[in-house]
Design a protein around this motif. Structure first.
Motif, PDB file in Angstrom:
ATOM      1  N   UNK A   1      15.334  14.558  -4.532  1.00 24.07           N
ATOM      2  CA  UNK A   1      15.753  15.813  -5.181  1.00 24.07           C
ATOM      3  C   UNK A   1      16.557  16.681  -4.210  1.00 24.07           C
ATOM      4  N   UNK A   2      16.086  16.752  -2.959  1.00 27.72           N
ATOM      5  CA  UNK A   2      16.755  17.577  -1.955  1.00 27.72           C
ATOM      6  C   UNK A   2      18.191  17.103  -1.726  1.00 27.72           C
ATOM      7  N   UNK A   3      18.375  15.799  -1.694  1.00 29.09           N
ATOM      8  CA  UNK A   3      19.707  15.261  -1.463  1.00 29.09           C
ATOM      9  C   UNK A   3      20.497  15.085  -2.764  1.00 29.09           C
ATOM     10  N   UNK A   4      19.813  15.258  -3.893  1.00 28.26           N
ATOM     11  CA  UNK A   4      20.483  15.079  -5.165  1.00 28.26           C
ATOM     12  C   UNK A   4      20.978  13.670  -5.374  1.00 28.26           C
ATOM     13  N   UNK A   5      20.274  12.736  -4.781  1.00 24.74           N
ATOM     14  CA  UNK A   5      20.719  11.351  -4.811  1.00 24.74           C
ATOM     15  C   UNK A   5      19.494  10.459  -5.017  1.00 24.74           C
ATOM     16  N   UNK A   6      19.496   9.723  -6.117  1.00 24.63           N
ATOM     17  CA  UNK A   6      18.342   8.857  -6.392  1.00 24.63           C
ATOM     18  C   UNK A   6      18.269   7.666  -5.432  1.00 24.63           C
ATOM     19  N   UNK A   7      19.374   7.415  -4.694  1.00 26.73           N
ATOM     20  CA  UNK A   7      19.380   6.334  -3.715  1.00 26.73           C
ATOM     21  C   UNK A   7      19.183   6.837  -2.278  1.00 26.73           C
ATOM     22  N   UNK A   8      18.700   8.059  -2.121  1.00 26.54           N
ATOM     23  CA  UNK A   8      18.623   8.689  -0.806  1.00 26.54           C
ATOM     24  C   UNK A   8      17.786   7.878   0.180  1.00 26.54           C
ATOM     25  N   UNK A   9      16.788   7.188  -0.282  1.00 22.97           N
ATOM     26  CA  UNK A   9      15.907   6.459   0.645  1.00 22.97           C
ATOM     27  C   UNK A   9      16.174   4.950   0.639  1.00 22.97           C
ATOM     28  N   UNK A  10      17.184   4.490  -0.063  1.00 22.47           N
ATOM     29  CA  UNK A  10      17.433   3.058  -0.125  1.00 22.47           C
ATOM     30  C   UNK A  10      18.194   2.530   1.065  1.00 22.47           C
ATOM     31  N   UNK A  11      18.966   3.355   1.724  1.00 17.13           N
ATOM     32  CA  UNK A  11      19.801   2.822   2.803  1.00 17.13           C
ATOM     33  C   UNK A  11      19.101   2.822   4.118  1.00 17.13           C
TER      34      UNK A  11
ATOM     35  N   UNK B   1       0.833  -1.202   0.000  1.00 18.70           N
ATOM     36  CA  UNK B   1       0.000   0.000   0.000  1.00 18.70           C
ATOM     37  C   UNK B   1       0.869   1.254   0.000  1.00 18.70           C
ATOM     38  N   UNK B   2       1.888   1.276   0.846  1.00 13.70           N
ATOM     39  CA  UNK B   2       2.772   2.442   0.924  1.00 13.70           C
ATOM     40  C   UNK B   2       3.568   2.624  -0.362  1.00 13.70           C
ATOM     41  N   UNK B   3       3.975   1.529  -0.981  1.00 16.31           N
ATOM     42  CA  UNK B   3       4.748   1.610  -2.224  1.00 16.31           C
ATOM     43  C   UNK B   3       3.917   2.178  -3.373  1.00 16.31           C
ATOM     44  N   UNK B   4       2.608   2.094  -3.254  1.00 15.44           N
ATOM     45  CA  UNK B   4       1.726   2.589  -4.309  1.00 15.44           C
ATOM     46  C   UNK B   4       0.983   3.864  -3.908  1.00 15.44           C
ATOM     47  N   UNK B   5       1.352   4.442  -2.767  1.00 14.35           N
ATOM     48  CA  UNK B   5       0.678   5.648  -2.289  1.00 14.35           C
ATOM     49  C   UNK B   5       1.288   6.876  -2.965  1.00 14.35           C
ATOM     50  N   UNK B   6       0.504   7.627  -3.731  1.00 16.84           N
ATOM     51  CA  UNK B   6       1.036   8.781  -4.460  1.00 16.84           C
ATOM     52  C   UNK B   6       1.687   9.820  -3.543  1.00 16.84           C
ATOM     53  N   UNK B   7       1.115  10.050  -2.385  1.00 18.41           N
ATOM     54  CA  UNK B   7       1.702  11.031  -1.462  1.00 18.41           C
ATOM     55  C   UNK B   7       3.069  10.577  -0.960  1.00 18.41           C
ATOM     56  N   UNK B   8       3.168   9.296  -0.606  1.00 15.07           N
ATOM     57  CA  UNK B   8       4.454   8.773  -0.149  1.00 15.07           C
ATOM     58  C   UNK B   8       5.490   8.795  -1.262  1.00 15.07           C
ATOM     59  N   UNK B   9       5.069   8.431  -2.477  1.00 12.01           N
ATOM     60  CA  UNK B   9       6.000   8.449  -3.608  1.00 12.01           C
ATOM     61  C   UNK B   9       6.475   9.871  -3.901  1.00 12.01           C
ATOM     62  N   UNK B  10       5.581  10.835  -3.796  1.00 12.10           N
ATOM     63  CA  UNK B  10       5.962  12.231  -4.009  1.00 12.10           C
ATOM     64  C   UNK B  10       6.956  12.690  -2.943  1.00 12.10           C
ATOM     65  N   UNK B  11       6.740  12.271  -1.710  1.00  8.01           N
ATOM     66  CA  UNK B  11       7.661  12.625  -0.622  1.00  8.01           C
ATOM     67  C   UNK B  11       9.037  12.013  -0.851  1.00  8.01           C
ATOM     68  N   UNK B  12       9.062  10.779  -1.303  1.00  5.28           N
ATOM     69  CA  UNK B  12      10.339  10.127  -1.602  1.00  5.28           C
ATOM     70  C   UNK B  12      11.074  10.871  -2.704  1.00  5.28           C
ATOM     71  N   UNK B  13      10.349  11.236  -3.763  1.00 14.17           N
ATOM     72  CA  UNK B  13      10.984  11.986  -4.863  1.00 14.17           C
ATOM     73  C   UNK B  13      11.501  13.339  -4.378  1.00 14.17           C
ATOM     74  N   UNK B  14      10.753  14.002  -3.507  1.00 17.15           N
ATOM     75  CA  UNK B  14      11.184  15.298  -2.976  1.00 17.15           C
ATOM     76  C   UNK B  14      12.469  15.142  -2.151  1.00 17.15           C
ATOM     77  N   UNK B  15      12.524  14.113  -1.349  1.00 17.59           N
ATOM     78  CA  UNK B  15      13.728  13.862  -0.548  1.00 17.59           C
ATOM     79  C   UNK B  15      14.908  13.557  -1.464  1.00 17.59           C
TER      80      UNK B  15
END
Length: 78
Positions: free
Chosen positions: A68-78, A52-66
């Motif tokens: 972008x902020x860190x300039x790292x596409x792997x920012x949320x993987x670790x 459910x969380x993986x398909x939640x548009x709000x959560x996905x938007x937050x992940x993309x924002x983070x």
């Protein structure tokens, strides 16, 4: 401690007989089965929540924002 009385079918009775054939008490087998069922239910709920969380548009938007902020596409993987 509570007591449980259960009516089982012949297939379940056969499995129970196999699980207790080496002297393991029926009570122990039943307790373990209930605990395993509880863990399986918890795991299924965790899987459903993750999906459910993986398909939640709000959560996905937050992940993309983070990311972008860190300039790292792997920012949320670790």
């Amino acid at each position: 401690m509570g007591m449980l009385t259960v009516e089982i079918d012949s297939d379940t009775e056969k499995i129970l007989s196999e699980l207790t054939s080496e002297g393991r008490p029926t009570t122990d087998v039943i307790r373990e089965a209930i605990r395993i069922a509880g863990r399986l239910r918890w795991l299924e709920q965790a899987r459903a929540d993750a999906e459910r969380l993986a398909n939640d548009p709000d959560d996905l938007a937050e992940i993309r924002a983070i990311q972008r902020e860190f300039g790292d596409s792997d920012a949320c993987s670790s």
